[in-house]
Design an enzyme around this catalytic site. Structure first.
Site, PDB file in Angstrom:
ATOM      1  N   TYR A 183      13.304  21.781  62.827  1.00 43.20           N
ATOM      2  CA  TYR A 183      14.221  22.566  61.985  1.00 43.20           C
ATOM      3  C   TYR A 183      13.561  23.813  61.402  1.00 43.20           C
ATOM      4  CZ  TYR A 183      12.069  20.106  58.006  1.00 43.20           C
ATOM      5  OH  TYR A 183      11.177  19.590  57.111  1.00 43.20           O
ATOM      6  N   GLU A 184      12.243  23.891  61.488  1.00 39.88           N
ATOM      7  CA  GLU A 184      11.575  25.101  61.000  1.00 39.88           C
ATOM      8  C   GLU A 184      11.774  26.262  61.967  1.00 39.88           C
ATOM      9  OE1 GLU A 184       7.631  24.278  58.833  1.00 39.88           O
ATOM     10  OE2 GLU A 184       7.893  22.524  60.102  1.00 39.88           O
ATOM     11  N   ASN A 240      15.018   7.113  50.590  1.00 45.82           N
ATOM     12  CA  ASN A 240      16.375   7.198  50.001  1.00 45.82           C
ATOM     13  C   ASN A 240      17.321   6.370  50.855  1.00 45.82           C
ATOM     14  OD1 ASN A 240      15.724   9.639  51.871  1.00 45.82           O
ATOM     15  ND2 ASN A 240      17.941   9.371  52.030  1.00 45.82           N
ATOM     16  N   ALA A 284       8.841  10.193  56.145  1.00 42.45           N
ATOM     17  CA  ALA A 284       9.810   9.709  55.158  1.00 42.45           C
ATOM     18  C   ALA A 284      11.139   9.621  55.891  1.00 42.45           C
ATOM     19  CB  ALA A 284       9.904  10.690  54.003  1.00 42.45           C
ATOM     20  N   HIS A 316      16.045  16.568  48.575  1.00 44.94           N
ATOM     21  CA  HIS A 316      14.625  16.564  48.930  1.00 44.94           C
ATOM     22  C   HIS A 316      13.801  16.077  47.743  1.00 44.94           C
ATOM     23  CE1 HIS A 316      11.113  17.483  51.252  1.00 44.94           C
ATOM     24  NE2 HIS A 316      10.672  18.365  50.376  1.00 44.94           N
ATOM     25  N   HIS A 347       8.082  20.830  62.140  1.00 42.71           N
ATOM     26  CA  HIS A 347       9.412  20.265  62.348  1.00 42.71           C
ATOM     27  C   HIS A 347      10.241  21.193  63.218  1.00 42.71           C
ATOM     28  CE1 HIS A 347       7.898  18.672  58.498  1.00 42.71           C
ATOM     29  NE2 HIS A 347       8.534  17.562  58.828  1.00 42.71           N
ATOM     30  N   MET A 370      13.879  13.421  60.499  1.00 46.48           N
ATOM     31  CA  MET A 370      13.953  14.714  61.206  1.00 46.48           C
ATOM     32  C   MET A 370      12.636  15.042  61.903  1.00 46.48           C
ATOM     33  SD  MET A 370      15.634  16.909  58.091  1.00 46.48           S
ATOM     34  CE  MET A 370      16.976  16.260  57.086  1.00 46.48           C
ATOM     35  N   SER A 371      11.836  14.025  62.175  1.00 49.99           N
ATOM     36  CA  SER A 371      10.515  14.329  62.748  1.00 49.99           C
ATOM     37  C   SER A 371      10.097  13.225  63.719  1.00 49.99           C
ATOM     38  CB  SER A 371       9.479  14.446  61.621  1.00 49.99           C
ATOM     39  OG  SER A 371       9.256  13.185  61.016  1.00 49.99           O
ATOM     40  N   HIS A 404       3.220  20.459  52.837  1.00 51.03           N
ATOM     41  CA  HIS A 404       2.584  20.204  54.126  1.00 51.03           C
ATOM     42  C   HIS A 404       1.521  21.291  54.339  1.00 51.03           C
ATOM     43  CE1 HIS A 404       5.388  17.197  55.955  1.00 51.03           C
ATOM     44  NE2 HIS A 404       6.221  17.704  55.066  1.00 51.03           N
ATOM     45  N   SER A 421       5.365  13.301  54.507  1.00 54.02           N
ATOM     46  CA  SER A 421       5.529  13.542  53.061  1.00 54.02           C
ATOM     47  C   SER A 421       4.737  12.562  52.212  1.00 54.02           C
ATOM     48  CB  SER A 421       7.008  13.422  52.676  1.00 54.02           C
ATOM     49  OG  SER A 421       7.810  14.178  53.525  1.00 54.02           O
TER      50      SER A 421
HETATM   51  N1  HPA Z   1      17.887  11.805  56.523  1.00 54.33           N
HETATM   52  C1  HPA Z   1      17.099  12.553  57.306  1.00 54.33           C
HETATM   53  N2  HPA Z   1      15.827  12.757  57.062  1.00 54.33           N
HETATM   54  C2  HPA Z   1      15.298  12.195  55.975  1.00 54.33           C
HETATM   55  C3  HPA Z   1      16.061  11.413  55.102  1.00 54.33           C
HETATM   56  C4  HPA Z   1      17.434  11.206  55.397  1.00 54.33           C
HETATM   57  O1  HPA Z   1      18.182  10.509  54.683  1.00 54.33           O
HETATM   58  N3  HPA Z   1      15.220  10.991  54.121  1.00 54.33           N
HETATM   59  C5  HPA Z   1      13.998  11.519  54.396  1.00 54.33           C
HETATM   60  N4  HPA Z   1      14.031  12.249  55.517  1.00 54.33           N
END
Ligand code: HPA
Length: 285
Positions: free
Chosen positions: A86-87, A236, A114, A248, A84, A212-213, A62, A31
């Site tokens: 999750y896709e 975050n 990220a 997001h 990913h 998640m990656s 992306h 990201s």
């Molecule tokens: N959790 C999972 N994936 C993420 C997060 C998170 O807090 N922030 C950015 N990608």
């Protein structure tokens, strides 16, 4: 199902037919950093759609293309857009790009993402050098028949985030005056963010950041003997650390905010990382 070995060979042949450059470093940009692909000079751009085995990314922001050329003066190949779990792709598809980069001859992989900050001192906007990972995705890209031509059945993961590259990264960051932190990255599959209880559990497990990656790609790179340097942008606070709900939008806002400094670091790393020679060639930089 396509044979992953055949598709990686065919994709590599297609890229080589378009571009004679042998990339030294592969970049998988998460990201906010995809724009670095646009800074590649004398670029050859190959859309993923032209490469068998590579899915087309479904996440906004992306792009889905491979960019070969020079960045900070160095021959590179950039994956502009990543896949990913999750896709809905299988892990063979998720890792197809990294396998292709390795097949194109890269001697190192720089991978960014990220992540949510789990450790108390990790705040939005911090940059974290990944020193290890905890795979909580419930799967592994190497499950199934081993592709002996790529690597061993039971690859060693004890130096997956190559110590020597991490030491260099710390030095480059210090030289550029960019503060970086360091820690362990854990990944769940997503796409739901974690619960506060999961974050407490992660802390107990020894994770510092969560995403998640990255983990499948690093396993695939490690399998093929490619040294990895991984960096997270803490976008975050992880779930439950503050009262603020996760979104997001916050992830992309933070990525946007730190883009200038993160990209300066990445460009510095691209210029300066000393990579090990390609096995068998004796060629060092
Ligand atoms: N959790 C999972 N994936 C993420 C997060 C998170 O807090 N922030 C950015 N990608």
């Amino acid at each position: 199902m396509q044979d992953p070995m055949q598709t990686v060979e065919e994709s590599a042949a297609r890229v080589r037919a378009r571009c004679s450059l042998v990339p030294e470093l592969g970049l998988v940009l998460g990201s906010g950093l995809g724009f670095l692909g646009d800074q590649v000079e004398a670029a050859t751009v190959v859309p993923y759609g032209e490469l068998p085995g590579l899915p087309v990314s479904t996440v906004p922001g992306h792009a889905g293309r491979l960019v070969l050329g020079r960045l900070s003066g160095r021959p590179v190949v950039v994956m502009q857009g990543r896949f990913h779990f999750y896709e809905g792709y299988g892990l063979a598809q998720v890792t197809s790009g990294v396998r292709l980069l390795a097949r194109l001859g890269v001697r190192g992989l720089l991978i960014t993402n990220a992540a949510g900050g789990v450790r108390a001192d990790l705040h939005p906007g911090d940059l974290m050098l990944i020193n290890d990972h905890i795979n909580l995705m419930g799967s592994n890209p190497l499950i199934g028949r081993n592709l002996d031509a790529l690597g061993p059945r039971f690859p060693d993961m004890s130096d997956a985030y190559t110590r020597a590259l991490r030491a260099q990264a710390r030095a480059v960051a210090a030289e550029l005056g960019i503060p970086i932190k360091e820690g362990v990255y854990a990944a769940f599959t997503g796409p739901s963010y974690e619960t506060p209880a999961e974050i407490r559990a992660l802390r107990t497990l020894g994770a510092d950041a969560v995403g998640m990656s990255t983990i499948p790609e690093v396993i695939a790179a490690c399998h093929m003997g490619v040294p990895v340097l991984g960096m997270s942008c803490i976008s975050n606070l992880a779930a439950g650390i503050s009262d603020k709900p996760l979104s997001h939008a916050e992830v992309t806002e933070t990525a946007e905010r730190v883009k200038a400094v993160f990209s300066r670091l990445v460009l510095g790393l691209v210029a300066k990382l000393e990579l090990p020679p390609r096995p068998g060639t004796g060629a060092a930089r």
